[in-house]
Design a protein around this motif. Sequence first.
Motif, PDB file in Angstrom:
ATOM      1  N   ILE A 102      -0.705  14.942   4.879  1.00 16.37           N
ATOM      2  CA  ILE A 102      -0.885  13.596   4.393  1.00 16.37           C
ATOM      3  C   ILE A 102      -1.788  14.038   3.068  1.00 16.37           C
ATOM      4  O   ILE A 102      -2.750  14.496   2.877  1.00 16.37           O
TER       5      ILE A 102
ATOM      6  N   TYR B 157      -0.464   8.057  12.686  1.00 16.88           N
ATOM      7  CA  TYR B 157      -1.562   7.855  11.712  1.00 16.88           C
ATOM      8  C   TYR B 157      -2.026   6.400  11.340  1.00 16.88           C
ATOM      9  O   TYR B 157      -3.003   6.050  11.587  1.00 16.88           O
ATOM     10  N   ILE B 158      -0.829   5.770  11.392  1.00 13.48           N
ATOM     11  CA  ILE B 158      -1.309   4.209  10.919  1.00 13.48           C
ATOM     12  C   ILE B 158      -1.782   3.372  12.281  1.00 13.48           C
ATOM     13  O   ILE B 158      -2.765   2.579  12.389  1.00 13.48           O
TER      14      ILE B 158
ATOM     15  N   ILE C  97       1.463   5.514   0.817  1.00 13.96           N
ATOM     16  CA  ILE C  97       0.819   6.593   1.490  1.00 13.96           C
ATOM     17  C   ILE C  97       1.925   8.001   0.944  1.00 13.96           C
ATOM     18  O   ILE C  97       2.838   7.855   0.756  1.00 13.96           O
TER      19      ILE C  97
ATOM     20  N   VAL D  72       3.429   9.746  10.341  1.00 14.54           N
ATOM     21  CA  VAL D  72       3.097   8.303   9.761  1.00 14.54           C
ATOM     22  C   VAL D  72       2.731   7.114  10.776  1.00 14.54           C
ATOM     23  O   VAL D  72       1.799   6.608  10.448  1.00 14.54           O
TER      24      VAL D  72
ATOM     25  N   ILE E 241       3.058  12.060   1.837  1.00 14.69           N
ATOM     26  CA  ILE E 241       3.224  12.890   2.699  1.00 14.69           C
ATOM     27  C   ILE E 241       4.103  13.955   2.251  1.00 14.69           C
ATOM     28  O   ILE E 241       4.922  13.574   0.975  1.00 14.69           O
TER      29      ILE E 241
ATOM     30  N   ARG F 246      -5.197   3.846  12.822  1.00 17.50           N
ATOM     31  CA  ARG F 246      -6.066   2.956  12.074  1.00 17.50           C
ATOM     32  C   ARG F 246      -6.015   1.435  12.558  1.00 17.50           C
ATOM     33  O   ARG F 246      -6.701   0.902  11.607  1.00 17.50           O
TER      34      ARG F 246
ATOM     35  N   LYS G  14      -1.931  11.433   0.196  1.00 20.33           N
ATOM     36  CA  LYS G  14      -2.490  10.458  -0.135  1.00 20.33           C
ATOM     37  C   LYS G  14      -2.927   9.366   0.722  1.00 20.33           C
ATOM     38  O   LYS G  14      -1.793   8.933   1.378  1.00 20.33           O
ATOM     39  N   GLU G  15      -3.874   8.817   1.181  1.00 15.78           N
ATOM     40  CA  GLU G  15      -4.190   7.913   2.362  1.00 15.78           C
ATOM     41  C   GLU G  15      -4.025   6.672   1.677  1.00 15.78           C
ATOM     42  O   GLU G  15      -4.382   6.513   0.503  1.00 15.78           O
ATOM     43  N   PRO G  16      -3.615   5.708   2.645  1.00 22.37           N
ATOM     44  CA  PRO G  16      -3.546   4.205   2.080  1.00 22.37           C
ATOM     45  C   PRO G  16      -4.984   3.559   1.988  1.00 22.37           C
ATOM     46  O   PRO G  16      -5.997   4.177   2.715  1.00 22.37           O
ATOM     47  N   GLN G  17      -5.165   2.641   1.173  1.00 20.79           N
ATOM     48  CA  GLN G  17      -6.396   2.063   0.982  1.00 20.79           C
ATOM     49  C   GLN G  17      -6.794   0.959   1.758  1.00 20.79           C
ATOM     50  O   GLN G  17      -7.901   0.672   1.803  1.00 20.79           O
TER      51      GLN G  17
ATOM     52  N   ASP H 263       0.843  -1.174  -0.155  1.00 19.92           N
ATOM     53  CA  ASP H 263      -0.037  -0.017   0.023  1.00 19.92           C
ATOM     54  C   ASP H 263       1.022   1.189  -0.049  1.00 19.92           C
ATOM     55  O   ASP H 263       2.025   1.438   0.379  1.00 19.92           O
TER      56      ASP H 263
END
Length: 171
Positions: A78, A110-111, A61, A107, A63, A114, A80-83, A59
Amino acid sequence: MAQTTLISKDQIDQRVAEMAREISTEFAGSDLIALCVLKGAMFFCADLVRRMTMDVALDFIQISSYGNQKYSSGVVTILKEPQLDMRGKNVLIVEDIIDSGLSIREVTTYIESRGAAKVKTAAFLDKPKARKVPFTPEYVGFSIDPQFVIGYGLDFAEKYRNIPEVQVLSD
Ligand code: PRP
């Protein structure tokens, strides 16, 4: 601008293969999401995951902290965000370079937010003397002094990413 070789293509190939072996041993039998931090890490990530021997999902990301400057603005955005769904997963953040530590800290936070079970970092280059915030990556290709480097994905104002070795850029 002068460009001098710091790390040759052969040294890169050898070290990235070693890192992939180390990571494959640690994550043997489990799934892993390799999260490539665009744009700089694309070459490193591509080389690293192709040498891993376990199941690996990929994936991305994106930044931005540097813009077109040589030094970090300190503001991490950020782009582009991961999918993929990261909940309960092992995530390996794949970075080209850790400098101030601001980007990787952002990062990682952020991860974790999630819901990832385990978050680790593989950095191709590390500049430990340039830290503004503490951060220690689990896997490091090369530890270098604070100097401006280009090539193997690293840019200056979007130039030089495609140079297959790491060079020092000086005035
Ligand atoms: C670079 C690099 C890291 C970050 C490291 O990204 O890829 O993500 O800076 O610096 P730091 O530790 O001081 O935060 P950049 O914002 O230049 O984007 P790019 O990868 O697209 O070139």
